[in-house]
Write an enzyme that holds these catalytic residues in place. Sequence first.
Site, short mmCIF file in Angstrom:
data_model
loop_
_atom_site.label_atom_id
_atom_site.label_comp_id
_atom_site.label_asym_id
_atom_site.label_seq_id
_atom_site.Cartn_x
_atom_site.Cartn_y
_atom_site.Cartn_z
N LYS A 120 42.50 20.74 94.34
CA LYS A 120 41.40 21.36 94.00
C LYS A 120 40.56 21.87 95.33
CE LYS A 120 37.36 19.16 93.42
NZ LYS A 120 36.12 18.28 92.63
N ASP A 138 37.11 22.13 88.69
CA ASP A 138 36.44 20.54 88.63
C ASP A 138 35.99 20.40 87.08
OD1 ASP A 138 34.53 22.30 87.92
OD2 ASP A 138 33.07 21.79 89.62
#
Length: 210
Positions: A120, A138
């Site tokens: 991420k 996310d």
Amino acid sequence: MKKSVVEQFYQRLRENNPAPTTELAYATPFQLLIAVILSAQATDVGVNKATARLFPVAPDAASMLALGEDGLRDYIKTIGLYRTKAKNVIATCRILLERHAGEVPADRAALEALPGVGRKTANVVLNTAFGQPTIAVDTHIFRLGNRTGLAPGKTVVEVENKLLRVTPREFLKDAHHWLILHGRYVCKARQPACAACCVYDLCEFRDKTA
């Protein structure tokens, strides 16, 4: 969600926010990398308060490394998991200096080799700092992808891959920011603001709020 609907979905997000960007404060790719590492399980507002004091003192890898873990902890102790984050940031700075001349690499494998940097974080840096067409999934984007029907999936990687596949090329560069901001402020977890949603009629969520 049909291809034509997906295109309308992004068109409306773009009309609503023509120039989306991260809410983290930074001036260089290095500062963005550090801010994203610090943002894990923390709010952007909280991170920005800490980095407003930190970055003037340590704006690059060399000056950050010179602080050491103890020195860095003093600046970020208001952020959750600050001890682990200080350790990771200092280790990351050391690697950047030893392997990348102090610069942040624009390469996924090199980024993910840095302490505290996962998929991420790497995606955020690649997209925001280097303009690469990546989407960092996310909790907000994972929820939005599944709730709206845009890119349903059981894992963040599955949602990411679907988003990359269904998002028209013209929207890929900014898709990450549009989706995270929409998920953060409109398509919220507990009380989604469906009445204020610009894609209300395109969304496949069955339990829309009034």
